[in-house]
Scaffold this motif. Structure first.
Motif, PDB file in Angstrom:
ATOM      1  N   SER A 486       8.404  13.596   3.833  1.00 44.74           N
ATOM      2  CA  SER A 486       7.572  13.508   5.047  1.00 44.74           C
ATOM      3  C   SER A 486       8.141  13.007   6.440  1.00 44.74           C
ATOM      4  O   SER A 486       8.338  13.564   7.214  1.00 44.74           O
ATOM      5  N   VAL A 487       8.492  11.732   6.010  1.00 44.56           N
ATOM      6  CA  VAL A 487       9.118  10.873   7.372  1.00 44.56           C
ATOM      7  C   VAL A 487      10.408  11.332   7.617  1.00 44.56           C
ATOM      8  O   VAL A 487      10.807  11.614   8.699  1.00 44.56           O
ATOM      9  N   LEU A 490       9.745  14.418   9.668  1.00 39.59           N
ATOM     10  CA  LEU A 490       9.452  14.015  10.862  1.00 39.59           C
ATOM     11  C   LEU A 490      10.522  13.460  11.941  1.00 39.59           C
ATOM     12  O   LEU A 490      10.661  13.861  13.221  1.00 39.59           O
ATOM     13  N   LYS A 573       1.992   2.006   6.235  1.00 40.20           N
ATOM     14  CA  LYS A 573       1.647   3.241   5.776  1.00 40.20           C
ATOM     15  C   LYS A 573       0.108   3.511   5.826  1.00 40.20           C
ATOM     16  O   LYS A 573      -0.538   2.545   5.465  1.00 40.20           O
ATOM     17  N   VAL A 575       1.976   6.652   8.171  1.00 37.91           N
ATOM     18  CA  VAL A 575       2.404   6.667   9.395  1.00 37.91           C
ATOM     19  C   VAL A 575       1.799   7.585  10.429  1.00 37.91           C
ATOM     20  O   VAL A 575       1.268   8.716  10.211  1.00 37.91           O
ATOM     21  N   GLU A 576       1.379   6.602  11.363  1.00 38.86           N
ATOM     22  CA  GLU A 576       0.915   7.457  12.429  1.00 38.86           C
ATOM     23  C   GLU A 576       2.097   8.056  13.351  1.00 38.86           C
ATOM     24  O   GLU A 576       2.918   7.084  14.102  1.00 38.86           O
ATOM     25  N   GLU A 577       2.246   9.408  13.267  1.00 39.73           N
ATOM     26  CA  GLU A 577       3.563   9.904  13.975  1.00 39.73           C
ATOM     27  C   GLU A 577       3.859   9.547  15.277  1.00 39.73           C
ATOM     28  O   GLU A 577       5.230   9.020  15.517  1.00 39.73           O
ATOM     29  N   THR A 578       3.069   9.681  16.208  1.00 44.97           N
ATOM     30  CA  THR A 578       3.487   9.340  17.641  1.00 44.97           C
ATOM     31  C   THR A 578       3.772   8.023  17.706  1.00 44.97           C
ATOM     32  O   THR A 578       4.912   7.599  18.287  1.00 44.97           O
ATOM     33  N   LEU A 581       7.402   7.555  16.100  1.00 43.91           N
ATOM     34  CA  LEU A 581       8.549   7.951  16.792  1.00 43.91           C
ATOM     35  C   LEU A 581       8.882   6.992  18.194  1.00 43.91           C
ATOM     36  O   LEU A 581       9.858   6.898  18.580  1.00 43.91           O
ATOM     37  N   VAL A 598       7.413  14.257  20.703  1.00 37.30           N
ATOM     38  CA  VAL A 598       6.968  13.072  20.031  1.00 37.30           C
ATOM     39  C   VAL A 598       5.559  13.329  19.898  1.00 37.30           C
ATOM     40  O   VAL A 598       4.727  12.316  19.604  1.00 37.30           O
TER      41      VAL A 598
END
Length: 599
Positions: A486-487, A490, A573, A575-578, A581, A598
């Protein structure tokens, strides 16, 4: 008949009667083997001394020739009457010196011949002693095969199948050390064949096969290698199914997956965590652990090959050396250092020019036996400075598993018999190295691991000019397959090149190629995140390498420990994507003309 005659005549000597039953302490045999290994090093050192001896005689010969030329030049001309007499005296002295030098040269030549004879004798003794001790350590592989009858029967019972084991080549002999390390990989392959290779009885009958499946376990000596095969008459491996699984799990993008042929797709089953089974069982899973199988076999100096025919079965072939104490290696120089490479992995040595290199989409290739092979610079793969530029340079073609690469080196020094020493627990897994050897001059030479080397080149900028390596390569280290997937996806969507590792040991091996950021978990087997970061900070190339800790352990104590190791970024964890990144982007420069998404 001879034994019967001896029994009816006088009793045999005690030594003869006891010889078949003599037991040797394995530790004593190992100690003797170590002595043989040291004798090999001593012989190599003696060869070096003799080479220096030969150079000395060449210098003396040159001195003699210069003296002879001085005599032939005649008397010196001069205005004084006694100048000729002086020249005559000088000439006589030079002549005497020449005669002395000739006598010294004769003595040196005689000593050199005697030393050469001694060296040849030592070499014969070394070979004989090594052969005898090797035979003492050799045991028939049938001892190992005998264990699998019960394993196959038990695995078949648990799977509700009928499976027959056929064994051949039990008399083929292997070094007892290799046999011990072969047990687990071979057991894994056999269990895989039972549980996931052989079909259920009704499925077999529906395809016109007998209800009972067959697994064939065999061994044979071919040339200087031992071939051990595990073959089944099961369903085989569908390479198109492998392609679909790799796409579904994010291991490949559609463009790369479409380009892979059947052989490259089969290599996927050796990727960590890759399995074709719908559910992993307690006994096996086709693909689960096969990366460990290949790693263990390559560390023995061997290789693993797989062939499959959908509906007809699969065959794994383990190619092994009979013994690994002393091996043939190719010595080469790259980045100012000397390395050894097992000859079993050397396919060819070439000398190429710049015109021989094909470049397409940033990848350099060369033609080897009518096939294009990726070209890498060995000094770049190992993180070493470049050598001197040249119009032509040597290339070593290296084969491991089903992948072949061409490695450009500074110099090929030649083939040599080496004694392999372990690196020890502290250095285990650091870089693409399988061990070390000591040269005749007392220099430590690292032995390259072909499997790790080829694997590291798969994600290394091959044959790229110095200073043009990608500046957005991220090493993602986590023992969770789902997190890596997943990461990793991303990061790739954001325009980063991602290398993945399951723990700190694998991460250090991946660092043979250049990376620009490390994202690591803390709790991992073998080498955890703290130990990985500590090791990085001890390396010149890793002191300033940015690190992001990605973990479920977000307490103050963990943050403090990470800060002490120079880590400023600590992300919990899941992870909050924004936000994640944004941190990554702040540590690496954006690519020219691109702006990652992002949102």
């Amino acid at each position: 008949p001879r034994a019967a005659d001896a029994a009816s005549a006088t009793p045999a000597p005690l030594q003869t009667s006891l010889r078949p039953g003599i037991r040797i302490d394995p530790e004593r045999v190992d100690a003797l083997m170590n002595l043989v290994n040291e004798l090999v090093v001593a012989r190599s050192r003696l060869d070096g001394r003799l080479t220096q001896f030969e150079r000395t005689t060449e210098l003396l010969r040159a001195l003699q020739e210069r003296a002879a030329r001085a005599v032939r030049s005649g008397p010196l001309a001069g205005p004084e009457p006694d100048r000729g007499d002086d020249a005559t005296v000088v000439g006589r002295r030079v002549s005497e010196i020449g005669a002395d030098v000739a006598e010294i040269h004769r003595l040196l030549a005689a000593h050199l011949r005697a030393a050469r004879e001694d060296t040849a004798h030592v070499q014969r003794l070394t070979a004989d002693l090594h052969a005898e001790l090797t035979r003492a350590r050799m045991v028939p592989i049938g001892r190992l095969f005998a264990r699998f009858e019960r394993q196959v029967r038990e695995a078949a019972r648990l799977a509700g199948k009928r499976v027959r084991l056929e064994v051949s080549g039990e008399g083929v002999e292997l070094d007892t050390g290799i046999l011990e390390q072969l047990a687990d990989p071979l057991l894994h392959l056999v269990q895989n064949a039972v549980v996931h290779g052989i079909e259920a009885e009704d499925e077999r009958r529906a395809h016109g096969k007998p209800g009972e499946g067959t697994i064939r376990l065999s061994a044979a000596q071919r040339g200087g290698a031992i071939h051990v095969e595990v073959a089944d008459d099961g369903r085989g491996i569908d390479t198109e199914h492998l392609r679909a699984l790799a796409l579904a799990r994010g291991l490949l993008d559609r463009e790369k997956a479409a380009l892979l042929g059947a052989r490259a797709l089969l290599d996927l089953i050796f990727q960590p965590g890759f399995t074709t089974a719908a559910a992993v069982t307690a006994t096996a899973g086709r693909g689960v652990g096969l990366d460990v199988v290949r790693t263990n076999i390559t560390r023995l100096g061997g290789d693993v090959e797989v062939e499959t025919d959908v509906g007809a079965g699969t065959r794994f072939t383990l190619v092994l050396p009979p013994t690994v104490a002393i091996s043939d290696a190719l010595l080469l120089r790259a980045g100012g250092e000397i390395f050894a490479l097992p000859m079993t992995a050397v396919r060819q040595v070439l000398r190429l020019h710049a015109d021989d290199v094909h470049r397409e989409a940033g990848t350099a290739t060369v033609m080897v036996e009518d096939h294009l092979v990726d070209l890498v610079h060995l000094h770049e793969v190992l993180g070493l400075p470049a050598g001197r530029p040249a119009l032509a340079w040597p290339v070593v073609v290296i084969r491991s598993g089903r992948r072949t690469v061409a490695a450009r080196v500074d110099e090929v020094l030649g083939k040599e018999e080496i004694v392999i020493k372990g690196l020890g627990a502290f250095l285990e897994g650091v870089g693409p190295y399988a061990g070390a050897t000591i040269s005749g001059q007392g220099r430590v030479i690292l032995l390259l691991d072909p499997a790790r080397l080829v694997e590291s080149t798969a994600s290394t900028p091959e044959a790229a000019p110095p200073g043009h390596a990608p500046a957005r390569r991220v090493l993602l280290v986590d023992d969770s397959i789902s997190v890596r997937r997943s990461v990793g996806q991303l990061l790739e969507r954001a325009g980063f090149e991602v290398l993945a590792a399951a723990d700190g040991v694998e991460a250090l091996a991946r660092l043979a190629g250049e990376v620009n950021l490390v994202v690591t978990d803390l709790e991992m087997p073998r080498l955890n995140g703290y130990e990985l970061i500590r090791d990085l900070r001890q390396r010149p190339a890793g002191r300033d390498l940015p690190v992001i800790v990605l973990t479920t352990r977000a307490g103050d104590r963990d943050r403090d420990l990470a800060r002490q190791l120079g880590v400023a970024h600590f992300i919990a964890k899941p992870v909050e994507e924004t936000a994640f990144l944004r941190v990554v982007e702040s540590l690496l420069p954006a690519p020219a003309g691109a702006r990652p998404d992002v949102a």
